[in-house]
Motif scaffolding. Sequence first.
Motif, PDB file in Angstrom:
ATOM      1  N   MET A   1     134.203  82.105 -35.236  1.00  0.00           N
ATOM      2  CA  MET A   1     133.082  81.431 -35.630  1.00  0.00           C
ATOM      3  C   MET A   1     132.063  82.273 -35.842  1.00  0.00           C
ATOM      4  SD  MET A   1     131.551  77.772 -34.514  1.00  0.00           S
ATOM      5  CE  MET A   1     130.015  77.586 -35.117  1.00  0.00           C
ATOM      6  N   ALA A   2     131.108  82.078 -36.697  1.00  0.00           N
ATOM      7  CA  ALA A   2     130.031  82.901 -36.916  1.00  0.00           C
ATOM      8  C   ALA A   2     128.786  82.081 -36.859  1.00  0.00           C
ATOM      9  CB  ALA A   2     129.898  83.603 -38.450  1.00  0.00           C
ATOM     10  N   CYS A  10     120.991  88.454 -38.632  1.00  0.00           N
ATOM     11  CA  CYS A  10     122.334  88.846 -39.111  1.00  0.00           C
ATOM     12  C   CYS A  10     123.454  88.130 -38.460  1.00  0.00           C
ATOM     13  CB  CYS A  10     122.591  90.215 -38.685  1.00  0.00           C
ATOM     14  SG  CYS A  10     121.465  91.474 -39.631  1.00  0.00           S
ATOM     15  N   VAL A  11     124.906  88.349 -39.015  1.00  0.00           N
ATOM     16  CA  VAL A  11     125.600  87.451 -38.632  1.00  0.00           C
ATOM     17  C   VAL A  11     126.302  87.823 -37.049  1.00  0.00           C
ATOM     18  CG1 VAL A  11     128.115  86.619 -38.846  1.00  0.00           C
ATOM     19  CG2 VAL A  11     126.597  86.889 -40.948  1.00  0.00           C
ATOM     20  N   ALA A  12     126.025  86.996 -36.297  1.00  0.00           N
ATOM     21  CA  ALA A  12     126.918  87.281 -35.018  1.00  0.00           C
ATOM     22  C   ALA A  12     128.331  86.435 -34.656  1.00  0.00           C
ATOM     23  CB  ALA A  12     125.904  86.550 -33.819  1.00  0.00           C
ATOM     24  N   CYS A  31     125.811  90.087 -31.978  1.00  0.00           N
ATOM     25  CA  CYS A  31     125.324  90.217 -33.255  1.00  0.00           C
ATOM     26  C   CYS A  31     126.215  91.528 -33.924  1.00  0.00           C
ATOM     27  CB  CYS A  31     123.782  90.739 -32.848  1.00  0.00           C
ATOM     28  SG  CYS A  31     123.009  90.907 -34.659  1.00  0.00           S
ATOM     29  N   THR A  32     126.242  91.289 -35.201  1.00  0.00           N
ATOM     30  CA  THR A  32     126.861  92.640 -35.860  1.00  0.00           C
ATOM     31  C   THR A  32     125.853  93.690 -36.133  1.00  0.00           C
ATOM     32  OG1 THR A  32     126.486  91.465 -37.996  1.00  0.00           O
ATOM     33  CG2 THR A  32     128.411  91.059 -37.022  1.00  0.00           C
ATOM     34  N   GLY A  37     121.960  94.256 -31.365  1.00  0.00           N
ATOM     35  CA  GLY A  37     122.821  94.325 -30.279  1.00  0.00           C
ATOM     36  C   GLY A  37     122.674  93.173 -29.412  1.00  0.00           C
ATOM     37  N   HIS A  38     122.193  92.019 -29.917  1.00  0.00           N
ATOM     38  CA  HIS A  38     121.901  90.685 -29.073  1.00  0.00           C
ATOM     39  C   HIS A  38     123.284  90.364 -28.872  1.00  0.00           C
ATOM     40  CE1 HIS A  38     120.154  86.519 -28.748  1.00  0.00           C
ATOM     41  NE2 HIS A  38     120.137  87.268 -27.623  1.00  0.00           N
ATOM     42  N   ASN A  39     123.624  89.939 -27.547  1.00  0.00           N
ATOM     43  CA  ASN A  39     124.726  88.937 -27.033  1.00  0.00           C
ATOM     44  C   ASN A  39     124.033  87.863 -26.542  1.00  0.00           C
ATOM     45  OD1 ASN A  39     127.134  90.885 -27.330  1.00  0.00           O
ATOM     46  ND2 ASN A  39     125.710  92.244 -26.225  1.00  0.00           N
ATOM     47  N   PHE A  40     124.936  86.733 -26.766  1.00  0.00           N
ATOM     48  CA  PHE A  40     124.120  85.360 -26.368  1.00  0.00           C
ATOM     49  C   PHE A  40     125.322  84.224 -26.386  1.00  0.00           C
ATOM     50  CE2 PHE A  40     123.674  85.722 -30.826  1.00  0.00           C
ATOM     51  CZ  PHE A  40     124.041  84.422 -31.553  1.00  0.00           C
ATOM     52  N   THR A  41     125.064  83.044 -25.778  1.00  0.00           N
ATOM     53  CA  THR A  41     125.923  82.027 -25.785  1.00  0.00           C
ATOM     54  C   THR A  41     125.309  80.893 -26.345  1.00  0.00           C
ATOM     55  OG1 THR A  41     124.939  81.186 -23.617  1.00  0.00           O
ATOM     56  CG2 THR A  41     126.838  82.710 -23.435  1.00  0.00           C
ATOM     57  N   LEU A  42     126.306  80.054 -26.802  1.00  0.00           N
ATOM     58  CA  LEU A  42     126.043  78.621 -27.379  1.00  0.00           C
ATOM     59  C   LEU A  42     127.102  77.766 -26.932  1.00  0.00           C
ATOM     60  CD1 LEU A  42     127.459  78.045 -30.019  1.00  0.00           C
ATOM     61  CD2 LEU A  42     126.335  79.700 -30.900  1.00  0.00           C
ATOM     62  N   PHE A  43     126.601  76.536 -27.195  1.00  0.00           N
ATOM     63  CA  PHE A  43     127.315  75.319 -26.832  1.00  0.00           C
ATOM     64  C   PHE A  43     127.744  74.600 -28.253  1.00  0.00           C
ATOM     65  CE2 PHE A  43     125.129  75.466 -22.912  1.00  0.00           C
ATOM     66  CZ  PHE A  43     126.157  75.549 -21.926  1.00  0.00           C
ATOM     67  N   ARG A  44     129.074  74.416 -28.689  1.00  0.00           N
ATOM     68  CA  ARG A  44     129.395  73.469 -29.530  1.00  0.00           C
ATOM     69  C   ARG A  44     130.119  72.305 -28.930  1.00  0.00           C
ATOM     70  NH1 ARG A  44     133.868  75.726 -33.791  1.00  0.00           N
ATOM     71  NH2 ARG A  44     135.089  75.607 -31.997  1.00  0.00           N
ATOM     72  N   THR A  45     129.556  71.216 -29.647  1.00  0.00           N
ATOM     73  CA  THR A  45     129.947  69.843 -28.773  1.00  0.00           C
ATOM     74  C   THR A  45     130.172  68.860 -30.094  1.00  0.00           C
ATOM     75  OG1 THR A  45     129.277  68.150 -27.517  1.00  0.00           O
ATOM     76  CG2 THR A  45     127.510  69.013 -28.583  1.00  0.00           C
ATOM     77  N   VAL A  46     131.228  68.053 -29.793  1.00  0.00           N
ATOM     78  CA  VAL A  46     131.371  67.000 -30.857  1.00  0.00           C
ATOM     79  C   VAL A  46     130.256  65.841 -30.524  1.00  0.00           C
ATOM     80  CG1 VAL A  46     133.029  65.227 -31.448  1.00  0.00           C
ATOM     81  CG2 VAL A  46     133.855  67.356 -30.464  1.00  0.00           C
ATOM     82  N   ARG A  47     129.766  65.379 -31.645  1.00  0.00           N
ATOM     83  CA  ARG A  47     128.429  64.706 -31.652  1.00  0.00           C
ATOM     84  C   ARG A  47     128.688  63.369 -32.383  1.00  0.00           C
ATOM     85  NH1 ARG A  47     123.488  65.802 -35.731  1.00  0.00           N
ATOM     86  NH2 ARG A  47     125.035  65.644 -36.835  1.00  0.00           N
ATOM     87  N   GLU A  48     129.313  63.067 -33.133  1.00  0.00           N
ATOM     88  CA  GLU A  48     129.730  61.888 -33.790  1.00  0.00           C
ATOM     89  C   GLU A  48     130.709  61.884 -34.602  1.00  0.00           C
ATOM     90  OE1 GLU A  48     126.052  60.786 -35.944  1.00  0.00           O
ATOM     91  OE2 GLU A  48     126.629  62.297 -37.676  1.00  0.00           O
ATOM     92  N   THR A  49     131.515  60.636 -34.751  1.00  0.00           N
ATOM     93  CA  THR A  49     132.944  60.266 -35.523  1.00  0.00           C
ATOM     94  C   THR A  49     132.213  60.016 -36.905  1.00  0.00           C
ATOM     95  OG1 THR A  49     133.969  59.714 -33.708  1.00  0.00           O
ATOM     96  CG2 THR A  49     134.751  59.167 -35.857  1.00  0.00           C
TER      97      THR A  49
END
Length: 95
Positions: A1-2, A10-12, A31-32, A37-49
């Motif tokens: 995933m981007a 830029c795209v990470a 980061c590409t 050179g940024h490295n980071f975390t994120l959360f993906r969560t299911v929000r609604e149906t």
Amino acid sequence: MAFICPHCNCVAYTRTSRYLSPLTQEEYLQCTNIVCGHNFTLFRTVRETLSPPALPKAGIHIPMATKQRLIEMQLEIRRQKADTENQLELPGLTA
């Protein structure tokens, strides 16, 4: 995933990920842009149906989107489609 790097735009890309629950995933991105050179975390969560599943799983509860939210999403999709159809095509140029 981007994802877009919040610093340089830029795209990470996801380098690795792990599930924290059936509805939440933590992703580690890089980061590409080698200068950034940024490295980071994120959360993906299911929000609604948006439409009910044919095979619901016991113990999983995801709130149903409101009728107003579904209407807004349909209007946005139609607007994006109209924008795409109204784009000027130049001879000899292809996407």
